[in-house]
Design a protein around this motif. Structure first.
Motif, PDB file in Angstrom:
ATOM      1  N   MET A 189      77.980  59.635  13.037  1.00  0.00           N
ATOM      2  CA  MET A 189      76.926  60.013  12.116  1.00  0.00           C
ATOM      3  C   MET A 189      76.989  61.519  11.888  1.00  0.00           C
ATOM      4  SD  MET A 189      72.789  59.799  12.598  1.00  0.00           S
ATOM      5  CE  MET A 189      72.648  61.047  13.837  1.00  0.00           C
ATOM      6  N   LYS A 190      76.769  61.922  10.674  1.00  0.00           N
ATOM      7  CA  LYS A 190      76.691  63.335  10.330  1.00  0.00           C
ATOM      8  C   LYS A 190      75.228  63.699  10.112  1.00  0.00           C
ATOM      9  CE  LYS A 190      78.224  66.775   7.021  1.00  0.00           C
ATOM     10  NZ  LYS A 190      78.852  67.024   5.742  1.00  0.00           N
ATOM     11  N   ARG A 191      74.794  64.768  10.784  1.00  0.00           N
ATOM     12  CA  ARG A 191      73.411  65.257  10.667  1.00  0.00           C
ATOM     13  C   ARG A 191      73.474  66.711  10.243  1.00  0.00           C
ATOM     14  NH1 ARG A 191      68.923  64.963  15.290  1.00  0.00           N
ATOM     15  NH2 ARG A 191      70.420  63.501  16.090  1.00  0.00           N
ATOM     16  N   GLU A 192      72.690  67.044   9.206  1.00  0.00           N
ATOM     17  CA  GLU A 192      72.671  68.425   8.739  1.00  0.00           C
ATOM     18  C   GLU A 192      71.230  68.855   8.512  1.00  0.00           C
ATOM     19  OE1 GLU A 192      74.851  71.187   5.336  1.00  0.00           O
ATOM     20  OE2 GLU A 192      75.096  69.014   5.291  1.00  0.00           O
ATOM     21  N   ARG A 216      69.314  65.849   6.767  1.00  0.00           N
ATOM     22  CA  ARG A 216      70.056  64.849   6.013  1.00  0.00           C
ATOM     23  C   ARG A 216      70.983  64.111   6.966  1.00  0.00           C
ATOM     24  NH1 ARG A 216      73.293  67.064   1.194  1.00  0.00           N
ATOM     25  NH2 ARG A 216      74.588  67.925   2.854  1.00  0.00           N
ATOM     26  N   LEU A 217      70.990  62.784   6.856  1.00  0.00           N
ATOM     27  CA  LEU A 217      71.870  61.939   7.664  1.00  0.00           C
ATOM     28  C   LEU A 217      72.881  61.267   6.749  1.00  0.00           C
ATOM     29  CD1 LEU A 217      69.190  60.064   9.784  1.00  0.00           C
ATOM     30  CD2 LEU A 217      70.420  62.144  10.387  1.00  0.00           C
ATOM     31  N   GLU A 218      74.111  61.188   7.234  1.00  0.00           N
ATOM     32  CA  GLU A 218      75.155  60.456   6.526  1.00  0.00           C
ATOM     33  C   GLU A 218      75.924  59.630   7.542  1.00  0.00           C
ATOM     34  OE1 GLU A 218      77.621  63.099   4.269  1.00  0.00           O
ATOM     35  OE2 GLU A 218      75.911  64.005   3.253  1.00  0.00           O
ATOM     36  N   ASP A 219      76.386  58.498   7.103  1.00  0.00           N
ATOM     37  CA  ASP A 219      77.247  57.637   7.915  1.00  0.00           C
ATOM     38  C   ASP A 219      76.605  57.176   9.216  1.00  0.00           C
ATOM     39  OD1 ASP A 219      79.262  57.968   5.974  1.00  0.00           O
ATOM     40  OD2 ASP A 219      79.922  59.823   6.944  1.00  0.00           O
TER      41      ASP A 219
END
Length: 127
Positions: free
Chosen positions: A1-4, A23-26
């Motif tokens: 997971m990508k967290r920004e 923002r979360l991705e994947d």
């Protein structure tokens, strides 16, 4: 997971260990934890705000663990306080628990369901 984390320069900057936006991705798993109350498994509610806040975070930890997650997976925290006079103690105890983690966060002063409870905390976690 990508967290920004995002803290826009043209908006108020966060004070106290949180991010204005995350923002979360994947991610593959999302856990919505209902408001955790300051009661132990035998329904004992400790006296005083600090003890209640620590109990709430123990309860959050228990829910995360039951779902195979940890506090590192928390991306959003919403805290309901019965009295604004608890804001400093709340920030201190929350910071002890979260450490360097800076999720998105909201704190609301509200009437809480049970008059003995001084706070309630809900979290969103993702992996």
């Amino acid at each position: 997971m990508k967290r920004e984390a995002f803290n826009a320069k043209n908006a108020p900057q966060p004070r106290g260990g949180y991010s204005q936006a995350v923002r979360l991705e994947d991610f593959q798993r999302l856990l919505l934890v209902s408001g955790q109350i300051p009661a132990s498994s035998d329904d004992t509610v400790p006296a005083g705000f600090e003890a209640q806040a620590r109990q709430v975070w123990l309860n959050v930890d228990a829910q995360l663990k039951a779902a195979g997650m940890t506090k590192a997976d928390i991306v959003k925290v919403t805290t309901y306080l019965a009295d604004r006079h608890h804001t400093s103690a709340n920030r201190e105890i929350r910071s002890e628990y979260l450490g360097s983690l800076a999720p998105a966060m909201t704190v609301v002063i509200a009437g809480i369901f049970d008059g003995a409870w001084l706070l309630e905390v809900e979290v969103v976690a993702a992996q």
